[in-house]
Design an enzyme around this catalytic site. Structure first.
Site, mmCIF file in Angstrom:
data_model
loop_
_atom_site.group_PDB
_atom_site.id
_atom_site.type_symbol
_atom_site.label_atom_id
_atom_site.label_comp_id
_atom_site.label_asym_id
_atom_site.label_seq_id
_atom_site.Cartn_x
_atom_site.Cartn_y
_atom_site.Cartn_z
ATOM 1 N N CYS A 185 0.843 -1.133 0.040
ATOM 2 C CA CYS A 185 0.129 0.003 0.040
ATOM 3 C C CYS A 185 0.660 1.234 -0.016
ATOM 4 O O CYS A 185 1.922 1.197 0.636
ATOM 5 C CB CYS A 185 -0.946 -0.016 1.310
ATOM 6 S SG CYS A 185 -1.717 1.550 1.680
ATOM 7 N N THR A 187 -0.774 4.317 0.381
ATOM 8 C CA THR A 187 -1.522 5.547 0.719
ATOM 9 C C THR A 187 -0.816 6.731 1.533
ATOM 10 O O THR A 187 -0.946 7.733 1.168
ATOM 11 C CB THR A 187 -2.806 4.833 1.459
ATOM 12 O OG1 THR A 187 -3.479 4.163 0.408
ATOM 13 C CG2 THR A 187 -3.851 5.880 1.827
HETATM 14 P P1 5GP Z 1 -0.898 -6.650 4.227
HETATM 15 O O1 5GP Z 1 -1.392 -7.660 4.927
HETATM 16 O O2 5GP Z 1 -0.208 -7.193 3.059
HETATM 17 O O3 5GP Z 1 0.142 -5.852 5.136
HETATM 18 O O4 5GP Z 1 -1.956 -5.977 3.948
HETATM 19 C C1 5GP Z 1 -3.114 -6.263 3.258
HETATM 20 C C2 5GP Z 1 -4.227 -5.263 3.145
HETATM 21 O O5 5GP Z 1 -3.721 -4.035 2.383
HETATM 22 C C3 5GP Z 1 -5.470 -5.559 2.419
HETATM 23 O O6 5GP Z 1 -6.477 -6.235 2.979
HETATM 24 C C4 5GP Z 1 -5.941 -4.262 2.060
HETATM 25 O O7 5GP Z 1 -6.739 -3.523 2.934
HETATM 26 C C5 5GP Z 1 -4.717 -3.475 1.634
HETATM 27 N N1 5GP Z 1 -4.418 -3.168 0.561
HETATM 28 C C6 5GP Z 1 -4.238 -4.021 -0.715
HETATM 29 N N2 5GP Z 1 -3.913 -3.591 -1.980
HETATM 30 C C7 5GP Z 1 -3.916 -2.019 -1.556
HETATM 31 C C8 5GP Z 1 -3.606 -0.989 -2.449
HETATM 32 O O8 5GP Z 1 -3.078 -1.034 -3.605
HETATM 33 N N3 5GP Z 1 -3.573 0.073 -1.753
HETATM 34 C C9 5GP Z 1 -3.835 0.341 -0.385
HETATM 35 N N4 5GP Z 1 -3.958 1.672 -0.044
HETATM 36 N N5 5GP Z 1 -3.939 -0.739 0.121
HETATM 37 C C10 5GP Z 1 -4.172 -2.091 -0.112
#
Ligand code: 5GP
Length: 346
Positions: A185, A187
């Protein structure tokens, strides 16, 4: 402009303090949970870890393997009607997968069509938007709850107590918590918006539990210890993307780079995902996700074993016989260092 001076924490800022315990082995620990969802009144029994609704991790294959271990998957939203109907028509699994959707009219229409044919085989839905603070999102949740009083709704993402309360009052059973912590992400980088995930979990769990609702901590877990901290902070469910990526069950191809097997993994708001599903990045927006190339890790079962073992171990250290007791028995200590990195980070 205002500045909030309270310190907000991330997983990396704390450790869990050990406590005296009568437990002698991790095998005495039960990490499943039982819930009755506030609005749907469905009963849940399982290990409350959910694969993220990303196209790498929210696959049918992942859902089947996780279900064998009593975990769940939130399916990604790009399967078509026929694929979804075939999946939900399989033997009912326990605990069932989440059907995911955004908040557009086509998303809603597709859900109505599939739900009508699948009937009670679809019990759980995940309404997923990057920003859970918009009127359109709240309006959608209202509409969905009114039309489907008996489904279990997980919805988000938000990071503050007042919005968690609002969503639970609007008909959400499980509020999804996390803005910006995800492994792919961007953001926070692109918009400057976010909230340290541990504090978000603590504050949202407190707000939800006061109304008999639940939360799912979504994003930012990089190790089994982070899951233990999320549960210790009060999360009822934890959602994982990156930690489950790179496995056979993922919807990505294996590629070879410099003689090493790799798998692509990208955010669902990344340029890569938008090109694949929406014909590119719209003129008015920037991508808020990135793509990485991960080492291929084989079947997900071994990773699951590590994750479940880590959470069990945390329970043993603080004397929690059941996962339910973990947050009551958790005292976090603030730290300035997590690991001894003399031999690298793993
Ligand atoms: P991780 O477990 O990989 O740290 O986080 C997974 C979460 O990242 C997902 O469930 C979703 O909420 C968030 N996420 C997935 N793809 C994106 C993206 O392209 N941008 C953002 N801002 N969040 C994402």
């Amino acid at each position: 402009m205002r500045i909030e001076q309270d310190l907000k924490l991330d997983f990396k800022d704390v450790l869990i303090r050990p406590k005296r315990s009568t437990l002698t082995s991790r095998s005495e620990v039960d990490i499943s949970r039982d819930f009755v969802f506030l609005h749907s009144q469905h009963k849940y029994h399982g290990i409350p870890i959910i694969a993220a609704n990303m196209d790498a991790t929210g696959t049918f294959q992942m859902a089947r393997v996780l279900a064998r271990h009593k975990l769940s998957a939130a399916l990604h939203k790009h399967y078509d009607d026929a694929e979804l109907l075939a999946f939900f028509g399989e033997q009912p699994e326990s605990p069932p997968a989440f059907y995911s959707m955004g908040i557009t009219q086509p998303d809603y229409d597709k859900f109505c069509r599939v739900k009508e044919q699948a009937g009670d085989r679809i019990q759980n839905v995940c309404v997923d938007v990057a920003n859970g603070y918009t009127k359109a999102f709240i309006g959608f949740v209202h509409k969905l709850r009114k039309a489907f009083p008996a489904i279990t709704i997980m919805a988000g993402n938000v990071v503050t107590g007042e919005m968690t309360e609002e969503l639970i009052l609007d008909g959400v059973d499980i509020v999804k918590v996390g803005i910006g912590p995800g492994s792919v992400c961007t953001t926070r980088k692109m918009s400057g918006v976010g909230y340290p995930q541990l504090s978000a979990i603590i504050e949202c769990a407190d707000a939800a539990h006061g109304l008999h609702g639940l939360i799912c901590a979504d994003g930012g877990c990089t190790s089994p210890g982070d899951l233990a901290k999320a549960f210790g902070a009060g999360a009822d469910f934890v959602m994982l993307g990156g930690m489950l990526a790179g496995h056979d069950e993922c919807g990505s191809d294996i590629v070879e780079k410099d003689g090493v097997l790799k798998m692509r993994f990208y955010g669902m708001s990344s340029r890569e995902a938008m090109e694949k599903y929406s014909g590119g990045v719209a003129e008015y927006r920037a991508s808020e996700g990135k793509e990485v190339l991960l080492d291929y890790r084989g079947p997900v079962e071994k990773t699951l074993k590590d994750i479940l073992g880590g959470v069990r171990s945390a329970c043993t250290y603080v004397g929690a016989r059941q996962l339910k007791e973990l947050s009551k028995r958790t005292t976090f200590i603030r730290v300035s260092q997590q690991l001894n990195e003399i031999f690298g980070q793993s």
